[in-house]
Design an enzyme around this catalytic site. Structure first.
Site, mmCIF file in Angstrom:
data_model
loop_
_atom_site.group_PDB
_atom_site.id
_atom_site.type_symbol
_atom_site.label_atom_id
_atom_site.label_comp_id
_atom_site.label_asym_id
_atom_site.label_seq_id
_atom_site.Cartn_x
_atom_site.Cartn_y
_atom_site.Cartn_z
ATOM 1 N N TRP A 104 0.812 -1.221 0.000
ATOM 2 C CA TRP A 104 0.000 0.000 0.000
ATOM 3 C C TRP A 104 0.844 1.268 0.000
ATOM 4 O O TRP A 104 0.510 2.250 -0.674
ATOM 5 C CB TRP A 104 -1.011 0.005 1.148
ATOM 6 C CG TRP A 104 -2.124 -0.956 0.865
ATOM 7 C CD1 TRP A 104 -2.435 -2.089 1.568
ATOM 8 C CD2 TRP A 104 -3.071 -0.910 -0.226
ATOM 9 N NE1 TRP A 104 -3.498 -2.731 0.973
ATOM 10 C CE2 TRP A 104 -3.907 -2.034 -0.116
ATOM 11 C CE3 TRP A 104 -3.279 -0.026 -1.284
ATOM 12 C CZ2 TRP A 104 -4.937 -2.306 -1.029
ATOM 13 C CZ3 TRP A 104 -4.303 -0.279 -2.195
ATOM 14 C CH2 TRP A 104 -5.118 -1.409 -2.050
ATOM 15 N N ASP A 174 -1.117 6.995 6.484
ATOM 16 C CA ASP A 174 -2.255 6.177 6.075
ATOM 17 C C ASP A 174 -2.418 5.120 7.167
ATOM 18 O O ASP A 174 -1.578 4.246 7.325
ATOM 19 C CB ASP A 174 -1.950 5.521 4.718
ATOM 20 C CG ASP A 174 -3.013 4.498 4.306
ATOM 21 O OD1 ASP A 174 -3.987 4.294 5.058
ATOM 22 O OD2 ASP A 174 -2.859 3.899 3.217
ATOM 23 N N LYS A 198 -11.685 -1.428 6.952
ATOM 24 C CA LYS A 198 -10.848 -2.382 7.675
ATOM 25 C C LYS A 198 -11.302 -2.455 9.135
ATOM 26 O O LYS A 198 -11.601 -3.497 9.653
ATOM 27 C CB LYS A 198 -9.373 -1.981 7.591
ATOM 28 C CG LYS A 198 -8.855 -1.757 6.164
ATOM 29 C CD LYS A 198 -8.467 -3.031 5.434
ATOM 30 C CE LYS A 198 -8.393 -2.873 3.928
ATOM 31 N NZ LYS A 198 -7.328 -2.010 3.433
HETATM 32 C C1 PLP Z 1 -6.817 -1.461 1.921
HETATM 33 C C2 PLP Z 1 -5.831 -0.350 2.011
HETATM 34 C C3 PLP Z 1 -5.818 0.725 1.090
HETATM 35 C C4 PLP Z 1 -6.741 0.789 -0.109
HETATM 36 O O1 PLP Z 1 -7.792 1.577 0.166
HETATM 37 P P1 PLP Z 1 -9.014 1.885 -0.823
HETATM 38 O O2 PLP Z 1 -10.009 2.471 0.103
HETATM 39 O O3 PLP Z 1 -9.432 0.590 -1.430
HETATM 40 O O4 PLP Z 1 -8.521 2.856 -1.815
HETATM 41 C C5 PLP Z 1 -4.918 1.755 1.319
HETATM 42 N N1 PLP Z 1 -4.069 1.737 2.362
HETATM 43 C C6 PLP Z 1 -4.049 0.713 3.243
HETATM 44 C C7 PLP Z 1 -3.082 0.736 4.389
HETATM 45 C C8 PLP Z 1 -4.930 -0.347 3.095
HETATM 46 O O5 PLP Z 1 -4.914 -1.355 3.994
#
Ligand code: PLP
Length: 364
Positions: A104, A174, A198
């Site tokens: 990611w 993030d 998540k």
């Molecule tokens: C799943 C994930 C993403 C992807 O996010 P989307 O909402 O599908 O764009 C980005 N960063 C992390 C850390 C993730 O686990």
């Protein structure tokens, strides 16, 4: 046990049973309005109170001051990968720096490179994305627009320890896969963001907590929907927001505050779940390989393999027969992955670890 409670999916992931029950009722008719949540206007007083509560719950859980704006946006974390450099990688500062520590953060890095000149401060490729750097030891330019990293690498199962040191540049994280899973020091961050699917609810909404002083750096001229100030000044109700996703997220944050009892309580539960899982994996010795090096193992996602895709598939199949779902590894690395998001219960982890032990006794 129902499969809903044995859902170890990497995302969208498990939701608490009590929230699912309230959601079921709300789809039929909200107790407060008599109307289905799916048909509620985003301009209604009811939705305004939901937005207010979601924000208040997140502020209380994190313990953040009014120096930060809390906003709810769409487009997932992937849109943030593009909009963060659009908003903050301005000419007045040196290029933003990125930690590339897995799948990611790799996506965040490559998206930023399309938008702005940027620099990679650290790349974990040489370690096979099995290790992480110490953030404070990175050689980051003190005039960099910001430093971006991913606090929990969901695919590889690597997690940074809770940040304890103030960085010399604005720190942006993030936190999609470990937000609200344990306490941390929000005052060390200039921006933290996490989509809901998540740990926070269904897909469709992304929480962004942004230091107000950083908003002043945003250049004029961005399309309104991509300019973070639009979402702050319209109270996350500029265009039609995902009413349903925000409603369920509000129920989840309410559950975290009042049923679980806050982030310290959540952390204790999450630590017990992760300890139980890794103890089981370690007890299987050479039969199992965990992707992450030991000191970077994630409390939220464990990626591992029996070393043979046929065995991995056989376990996934055996588990499915017991109602255990969501164990497939991410398509980019294969193997298996167990996600222990907030809503996964300790009882569910016991059932999974028993299945792992049983399988390895008889099949490996
Ligand atoms: C799943 C994930 C993403 C992807 O996010 P989307 O909402 O599908 O764009 C980005 N960063 C992390 C850390 C993730 O686990």
């Amino acid at each position: 046990m129902k499969s809903n409670t044995l859902n170890f999916s990497g995302g969208p992931g498990a939701l608490p049973e009590s929230v699912l029950e309230q959601t079921r009722e709300a789809i039929a008719a909200l107790p407060e309005t008599g109307i289905s949540v799916l048909g509620m206007s985003h301009r209604s007083d009811w939705f305004r109170s939901i937005l207010n509560e979601a924000e208040l719950n997140i502020r209380c859980l994190l313990g953040i001051s009014d120096d930060y704006a809390v906003t709810f946006m769409q487009g997932g974390s992937s849109l943030q990968f593009a909009t963060i450099p659009m908003n903050f990688a301005t000419k007045a500062y040196a290029p933003p720096e990125y930690v590339t520590s897995g799948y990611w953060s790799g996506r965040a890095t490559s998206e930023a490179a399309k938008v702005a000149s940027m620099k990679i401060s650290w790349d974990g490729r040489a370690t096979g994305y099995r290790q992480l750097p110490a953030l404070h030891a990175l050689d980051v330019s003190s005039s960099a627009a910001y430093l971006h990293y991913v606090s929990n690498e969901t695919v590889e199962g690597l997690q940074f320890p809770v940040c304890e040191d103030a960085m010399p540049v604005p720190l942006i994280a993030d936190m999609s896969s470990d937000f609200l899973s344990k306490p941390f020091r929000p005052e060390l961050f200039s921006m933290m963001y996490a989509h809901a699917q998540k740990n926070l609810g269904p897909a469709g909404v992304t929480v962004a907590v942004i230091k107000r002083s950083l908003l002043e750096r945003i250049p004029d001229g961005l399309p309104a929907i991509l300019d973070f100030r639009t979402h702050v000044s319209h109270g996350s109700n500029y265009n039609t927001p995902p009413v349903f996703a925000i409603y369920v997220m509000t129920l989840i944050t309410r559950w975290l505050r009042f049923d679980v009892g806050g982030l310290h309580a959540m952390q204790s539960i999450n630590e017990r779940k992760a300890r139980r899982l890794y103890e089981t994996l370690d007890s299987l010795g050479d039969a199992v390989t965990v992707h992450a090096d030991r000191c970077w193992r994630s409390q939220m996602n464990a990626a591992f393999t029996f070393g043979d895709s046929r065995l991995d598939e056989a376990f996934i199949e055996m588990a499915r027969e017991q109602g255990i779902v969501g164990l497939e590894g991410h398509r980019s690395i294969g193997g298996m992955r167990v996600s222990l998001y907030n809503a996964v219960t300790e009882q569910a982890v016991d059932i999974l670890t028993n299945a792992l032990t049983e399988f390895s006794l008889h099949r490996v």
